[in-house]
Write a protein that holds these residues in place. Structure first.
Motif, PDB file in Angstrom:
ATOM      1  N   LEU A 120      19.410 -30.894  36.335  1.00 35.77           N
ATOM      2  CA  LEU A 120      18.864 -32.034  36.072  1.00 35.77           C
ATOM      3  C   LEU A 120      19.192 -33.478  36.782  1.00 35.77           C
ATOM      4  CD1 LEU A 120      18.629 -31.598  32.220  1.00 35.77           C
ATOM      5  CD2 LEU A 120      16.883 -30.950  33.944  1.00 35.77           C
ATOM      6  N   THR A 121      18.748 -33.360  38.362  1.00 35.36           N
ATOM      7  CA  THR A 121      19.200 -34.487  39.205  1.00 35.36           C
ATOM      8  C   THR A 121      18.552 -35.444  38.929  1.00 35.36           C
ATOM      9  OG1 THR A 121      17.709 -33.510  40.881  1.00 35.36           O
ATOM     10  CG2 THR A 121      20.024 -32.565  40.695  1.00 35.36           C
ATOM     11  N   ALA A 122      17.296 -35.632  38.322  1.00 31.14           N
ATOM     12  CA  ALA A 122      16.648 -36.898  38.234  1.00 31.14           C
ATOM     13  C   ALA A 122      16.669 -37.412  36.672  1.00 31.14           C
ATOM     14  CB  ALA A 122      15.257 -36.680  38.447  1.00 31.14           C
ATOM     15  N   VAL A 123      17.753 -37.324  35.947  1.00 34.80           N
ATOM     16  CA  VAL A 123      18.031 -37.694  34.756  1.00 34.80           C
ATOM     17  C   VAL A 123      19.216 -38.420  34.516  1.00 34.80           C
ATOM     18  CG1 VAL A 123      18.633 -36.506  32.396  1.00 34.80           C
ATOM     19  CG2 VAL A 123      16.853 -35.626  33.760  1.00 34.80           C
ATOM     20  N   ASN A 124      19.183 -39.492  33.788  1.00 37.59           N
ATOM     21  CA  ASN A 124      20.370 -40.474  33.522  1.00 37.59           C
ATOM     22  C   ASN A 124      21.394 -39.522  32.447  1.00 37.59           C
ATOM     23  OD1 ASN A 124      22.457 -41.889  32.701  1.00 37.59           O
ATOM     24  ND2 ASN A 124      21.102 -43.815  32.401  1.00 37.59           N
ATOM     25  N   LYS A 125      22.030 -38.844  32.616  1.00 35.61           N
ATOM     26  CA  LYS A 125      22.855 -37.900  31.753  1.00 35.61           C
ATOM     27  C   LYS A 125      23.904 -38.497  30.741  1.00 35.61           C
ATOM     28  CE  LYS A 125      22.980 -34.476  35.304  1.00 35.61           C
ATOM     29  NZ  LYS A 125      22.563 -35.335  36.251  1.00 35.61           N
ATOM     30  N   ASP A 126      24.213 -39.906  31.170  1.00 35.50           N
ATOM     31  CA  ASP A 126      24.799 -40.674  30.624  1.00 35.50           C
ATOM     32  C   ASP A 126      24.048 -41.270  29.384  1.00 35.50           C
ATOM     33  OD1 ASP A 126      27.182 -40.341  32.127  1.00 35.50           O
ATOM     34  OD2 ASP A 126      26.632 -42.180  33.354  1.00 35.50           O
ATOM     35  N   ALA A 127      22.815 -41.310  29.295  1.00 29.99           N
ATOM     36  CA  ALA A 127      22.226 -41.830  28.398  1.00 29.99           C
ATOM     37  C   ALA A 127      21.834 -40.915  27.424  1.00 29.99           C
ATOM     38  CB  ALA A 127      20.932 -42.575  28.930  1.00 29.99           C
ATOM     39  N   MET A 128      22.024 -39.585  27.656  1.00 27.86           N
ATOM     40  CA  MET A 128      21.687 -38.658  26.544  1.00 27.86           C
ATOM     41  C   MET A 128      22.445 -38.689  25.175  1.00 27.86           C
ATOM     42  SD  MET A 128      21.714 -35.297  29.359  1.00 27.86           S
ATOM     43  CE  MET A 128      20.863 -34.121  28.240  1.00 27.86           C
ATOM     44  N   VAL A 129      21.852 -38.246  24.317  1.00 26.41           N
ATOM     45  CA  VAL A 129      22.488 -38.202  22.840  1.00 26.41           C
ATOM     46  C   VAL A 129      23.019 -36.684  22.720  1.00 26.41           C
ATOM     47  CG1 VAL A 129      22.051 -38.231  20.348  1.00 26.41           C
ATOM     48  CG2 VAL A 129      20.873 -39.838  21.992  1.00 26.41           C
ATOM     49  N   ARG A 130      24.135 -36.745  22.880  1.00 22.48           N
ATOM     50  CA  ARG A 130      24.786 -35.419  22.709  1.00 22.48           C
ATOM     51  C   ARG A 130      25.263 -34.961  21.439  1.00 22.48           C
ATOM     52  NH1 ARG A 130      25.849 -33.382  27.997  1.00 22.48           N
ATOM     53  NH2 ARG A 130      25.496 -35.123  29.497  1.00 22.48           N
ATOM     54  N   THR A 131      24.994 -33.564  21.271  1.00 18.44           N
ATOM     55  CA  THR A 131      25.492 -32.945  20.036  1.00 18.44           C
ATOM     56  C   THR A 131      26.681 -31.915  20.097  1.00 18.44           C
ATOM     57  OG1 THR A 131      23.714 -31.156  19.924  1.00 18.44           O
ATOM     58  CG2 THR A 131      23.183 -33.376  18.982  1.00 18.44           C
ATOM     59  N   ALA A 182      15.112 -34.821  13.356  1.00 13.69           N
ATOM     60  CA  ALA A 182      15.754 -36.063  12.805  1.00 13.69           C
ATOM     61  C   ALA A 182      15.245 -37.289  13.465  1.00 13.69           C
ATOM     62  CB  ALA A 182      17.067 -35.984  12.340  1.00 13.69           C
ATOM     63  N   ASP A 183      14.634 -37.008  14.719  1.00 18.35           N
ATOM     64  CA  ASP A 183      14.253 -38.109  15.616  1.00 18.35           C
ATOM     65  C   ASP A 183      15.481 -39.146  16.273  1.00 18.35           C
ATOM     66  OD1 ASP A 183      12.227 -39.285  16.927  1.00 18.35           O
ATOM     67  OD2 ASP A 183      12.023 -40.968  15.615  1.00 18.35           O
ATOM     68  N   ARG A 184      16.610 -38.445  16.470  1.00 25.05           N
ATOM     69  CA  ARG A 184      17.807 -38.956  16.966  1.00 25.05           C
ATOM     70  C   ARG A 184      17.460 -38.958  18.542  1.00 25.05           C
ATOM     71  NH1 ARG A 184      22.868 -36.494  16.258  1.00 25.05           N
ATOM     72  NH2 ARG A 184      23.528 -37.976  17.477  1.00 25.05           N
ATOM     73  N   PHE A 185      16.608 -38.165  19.161  1.00 26.06           N
ATOM     74  CA  PHE A 185      16.140 -38.407  20.555  1.00 26.06           C
ATOM     75  C   PHE A 185      14.583 -37.683  20.461  1.00 26.06           C
ATOM     76  CE2 PHE A 185      19.066 -34.840  19.786  1.00 26.06           C
ATOM     77  CZ  PHE A 185      18.226 -33.493  19.991  1.00 26.06           C
TER      78      PHE A 185
END
Length: 180
Positions: free
Chosen positions: A73-84, A96-99
């Motif tokens: 995913l080269t066009a994605v801001n991975k730092d902004a991802m909500v991680r589980t 639960a609409d967390r993302f």
């Protein structure tokens, strides 16, 4: 006499290529691929999401798994991802609409559903569709370069994979375990 326990490791299954691995190992022909899909809540997006490629993902809050690189995913801001922590939590957090959505390998999630680890594919509240413009991620068997038997085993495996591919047997196996 040499025993199996005296031999170094010769082979491993299901590895994707990267430059570091290619220096260390020999690779078989690819024998299956995974494909990125976008997963979204049908409750929030009953008509689906408007994603025509990676660049569109930036319009949404993205989810993902902690520790995963998502290097494709080269066009994605991975730092902004909500991680589980894991896939079951990823599915629950989506609902639960967390993302808004997440992008993952369809075949991995089908396998996890079949094992009973998740129900992301089978959950009627979760929609999914292919992520356009993403090539498949090829997987290979890998063999040691440190032992000549690694190269011999690579050759044997490649011959068998070619034979299975030519006969259609490989496709039958893949369809059986990962239906589309």
């Amino acid at each position: 006499m040499e025993t199996c326990s005296d031999l170094p490791y010769l082979m491993a299954l299901s590895a994707s290529k990267n430059p570091e691995r290619e220096k260390q190992f020999l690779f078989s022909k690819p024998y299956y691929q995974t494909h990125y899909y976008v997963f979204y809540s049908k409750i929030k997006y009953p008509d689906g999401v408007n994603v025509t490629g990676q660049a569109d993902l930036g319009r949404y809050r993205l989810g993902g798994i902690k520790g995963y690189a998502y290097s494709a995913l080269t066009a994605v801001n991975k730092d902004a991802m909500v991680r589980t922590a894991d896939y079951p939590t990823l599915g629950r957090a989506l609902l639960a609409d967390r993302f808004d959505l997440f992008a993952e390998d369809y075949e991995v999630l089908v396998g996890l559903d079949r094992l009973g680890s998740t129900n992301i594919i089978s959950d009627p509240k979760i929609g999914h569709k292919p992520l356009p413009g993403m090539p498949g991620n090829a997987f290979h068997m890998i063999f040691t370069r440190k032992n000549p038997r690694g190269a011999q085993l690579q050759q044997l495996v490649n011959q068998e994979l070619q034979q299975m591919q030519d006969s259609g047997e490989l496709d039958k196996l893949l369809i059986k375990y990962v239906p589309r």
